[in-house]
Design an enzyme around this catalytic site. Structure first.
Site, mmCIF file in Angstrom:
data_model
loop_
_atom_site.group_PDB
_atom_site.id
_atom_site.type_symbol
_atom_site.label_atom_id
_atom_site.label_comp_id
_atom_site.label_asym_id
_atom_site.label_seq_id
_atom_site.Cartn_x
_atom_site.Cartn_y
_atom_site.Cartn_z
ATOM 1 N N TYR A 161 0.820 -1.222 0.000
ATOM 2 C CA TYR A 161 0.000 0.000 0.000
ATOM 3 C C TYR A 161 0.854 1.272 0.000
ATOM 4 C CZ TYR A 161 -3.339 3.570 1.475
ATOM 5 O OH TYR A 161 -4.096 4.706 1.550
ATOM 6 N N LYS A 165 1.213 4.417 -2.996
ATOM 7 C CA LYS A 165 0.935 5.851 -2.891
ATOM 8 C C LYS A 165 2.181 6.682 -3.228
ATOM 9 C CE LYS A 165 -3.464 5.491 -1.718
ATOM 10 N NZ LYS A 165 -4.546 5.868 -2.654
HETATM 11 P P1 NDP Z 1 -13.228 2.948 1.401
HETATM 12 O O1 NDP Z 1 -12.722 1.541 1.475
HETATM 13 O O2 NDP Z 1 -14.302 3.390 2.332
HETATM 14 O O3 NDP Z 1 -13.700 3.273 -0.084
HETATM 15 C C1 NDP Z 1 -12.917 2.907 -1.193
HETATM 16 C C2 NDP Z 1 -13.709 3.160 -2.436
HETATM 17 O O4 NDP Z 1 -12.920 2.748 -3.557
HETATM 18 C C3 NDP Z 1 -14.997 2.333 -2.482
HETATM 19 O O5 NDP Z 1 -16.005 3.088 -3.104
HETATM 20 C C4 NDP Z 1 -14.598 1.152 -3.348
HETATM 21 O O6 NDP Z 1 -15.690 0.528 -4.003
HETATM 22 C C5 NDP Z 1 -13.712 1.884 -4.338
HETATM 23 N N1 NDP Z 1 -12.926 0.955 -5.151
HETATM 24 C C6 NDP Z 1 -11.999 0.051 -4.743
HETATM 25 N N2 NDP Z 1 -11.547 -0.642 -5.812
HETATM 26 C C7 NDP Z 1 -12.194 -0.153 -6.901
HETATM 27 C C8 NDP Z 1 -12.161 -0.451 -8.281
HETATM 28 N N3 NDP Z 1 -11.383 -1.418 -8.780
HETATM 29 N N4 NDP Z 1 -12.942 0.274 -9.124
HETATM 30 C C9 NDP Z 1 -13.747 1.241 -8.647
HETATM 31 N N5 NDP Z 1 -13.838 1.561 -7.346
HETATM 32 C C10 NDP Z 1 -13.065 0.865 -6.484
HETATM 33 O O7 NDP Z 1 -11.901 3.844 1.571
HETATM 34 P P2 NDP Z 1 -11.694 5.407 1.926
HETATM 35 O O8 NDP Z 1 -12.893 6.189 1.560
HETATM 36 O O9 NDP Z 1 -11.141 5.477 3.287
HETATM 37 O O10 NDP Z 1 -10.471 5.725 0.930
HETATM 38 C C11 NDP Z 1 -10.608 6.506 -0.244
HETATM 39 C C12 NDP Z 1 -9.211 6.879 -0.710
HETATM 40 O O11 NDP Z 1 -8.522 7.611 0.309
HETATM 41 C C13 NDP Z 1 -8.312 5.679 -1.037
HETATM 42 O O12 NDP Z 1 -7.555 5.964 -2.199
HETATM 43 C C14 NDP Z 1 -7.409 5.567 0.177
HETATM 44 O O13 NDP Z 1 -6.156 4.984 -0.139
HETATM 45 C C15 NDP Z 1 -7.256 7.027 0.568
HETATM 46 N N6 NDP Z 1 -6.868 7.246 1.951
HETATM 47 C C16 NDP Z 1 -7.702 6.900 2.981
HETATM 48 C C17 NDP Z 1 -7.310 7.129 4.287
HETATM 49 C C18 NDP Z 1 -8.197 6.822 5.457
HETATM 50 O O14 NDP Z 1 -7.774 7.075 6.602
HETATM 51 N N7 NDP Z 1 -9.394 6.301 5.275
HETATM 52 C C19 NDP Z 1 -5.996 7.722 4.611
HETATM 53 C C20 NDP Z 1 -5.208 8.061 3.438
HETATM 54 C C21 NDP Z 1 -5.644 7.827 2.174
HETATM 55 P P3 NDP Z 1 -16.430 -0.792 -3.407
HETATM 56 O O15 NDP Z 1 -17.411 -0.310 -2.378
HETATM 57 O O16 NDP Z 1 -17.055 -1.393 -4.616
HETATM 58 O O17 NDP Z 1 -15.340 -1.656 -2.807
#
Ligand code: NDP
Length: 238
Positions: A161, A165
């Site tokens: 991961y 990033k």
């Molecule tokens: P969630 O797991 O809540 O949401 C992730 C989203 O990405 C979901 O809508 C998921 O869809 C979607 N997704 C995953 N794989 C695919 C794919 N192949 N095609 C389309 N959509 C996809 O995570 P967060 O909201 O927490 O994270 C969002 C972003 O922020 C990410 O990039 C994460 O790395 C980044 N981030 C988050 C942090 C945190 O503390 N939460 C910290 C730093 C960065 P589905 O529901 O279908 O799985």
């Protein structure tokens, strides 16, 4: 729809992506809700519409060339252009059995994580760029993480991961250089540590707080920063 700005948010069905969609909708954007699962996408669009957001669903799996090509065609038919792309979809990858311990790293996990977090961003960005170039002030925001910062080295050791990033940050800089003499502004964002499925809802910040930096970068003025890495506090060290 031709008169309002259009934003595509990937992974917009939940978490930070949903909050970004909601926040952009609240300031007048028409939001294309990119999500791979039909039911989760419809439910998110319904929730956004109930909150008075002008939203429509776009089937989008960022790991699929065909899905991404079709998503671009859908947006072209619906709006004819794209003003904002938020590459938010991301995965952490499996961690069981030392899968993300560098000394026992499971390379299949690395490939899977890169496929979504890096190649997915490139795939979506390149499919959407022709539509973005038709907008007056196009913006691309790549949702990164301070875990990708080589200077900070923060968070748990996650050897698929965190490097995904770091590479996303590097790719963001490459896009910014390539698009330097265009009106397309590209930046990377860190949302902080946010309570979502991703973190088992065990984190201090709300999705709305996590969404704020992406919304700010999505609405930068034409003389705004390019090719940077930002959180709510300002510049994040690479
Ligand atoms: P969630 O797991 O809540 O949401 C992730 C989203 O990405 C979901 O809508 C998921 O869809 C979607 N997704 C995953 N794989 C695919 C794919 N192949 N095609 C389309 N959509 C996809 O995570 P967060 O909201 O927490 O994270 C969002 C972003 O922020 C990410 O990039 C994460 O790395 C980044 N981030 C988050 C942090 C945190 O503390 N939460 C910290 C730093 C960065 P589905 O529901 O279908 O799985």
């Amino acid at each position: 729809m031709k008169d309002t700005k259009i934003a595509l948010v990937t992974g917009a069905n939940k978490g930070i992506g949903f909050a970004i969609a909601h926040g952009l909708g609240a300031i007048g954007f028409t939001v294309a809700v990119g999500a791979r699962d039909d039911a989760r996408r419809s439910e998110a669009v319904a929730r956004l519409r109930a909150a008075d957001v002008n939203a429509f669903g776009v089937a989008l799996d960022v790991t699929s060339d065909q899905s991404v090509t079709e998503a671009a065609a859908t947006i072209e038919r619906a709006a004819g252009r794209l003003d904002v792309l938020v590459n938010n979809a991301g995965i952490a990858g499996r961690t069981d059995g030392g899968a993300q311990d560098p000394t026992t790293l499971d390379l299949d996990v690395v490939r899977t994580v890169l496929e979504t977090n890096v190649f997915g961003v490139v795939r979506v960005t390149n499919a959407m760029l022709p539509l973005l170039r038709r907008a007056a002030s196009p913006r691309i925001v790549n949702m990164s993480s301070n875990m990708g910062s080589l200077a900070l080295r923060t968070g748990p050791i996650l050897a698929a991961y965190a490097p995904s990033k770091s590479m996303l940050n590097s790719i963001t800089a490459q896009y910014a250089r390539r698009l330097a003499d265009t009106n397309v502004i590209v930046n990377a964002a860190c949302p902080g540590y946010v309570a979502t499925d991703f973190t088992g809802f065990n984190a201090p910040r709300t999705p709305e707080q996590g969404a704020a930096i992406a919304i700010r970068l999505a609405t930068l003025p034409d003389d705004g920063p390019r090719g940077g890495f930002f959180d709510d506090e300002g510049v994040v060290p690479w």
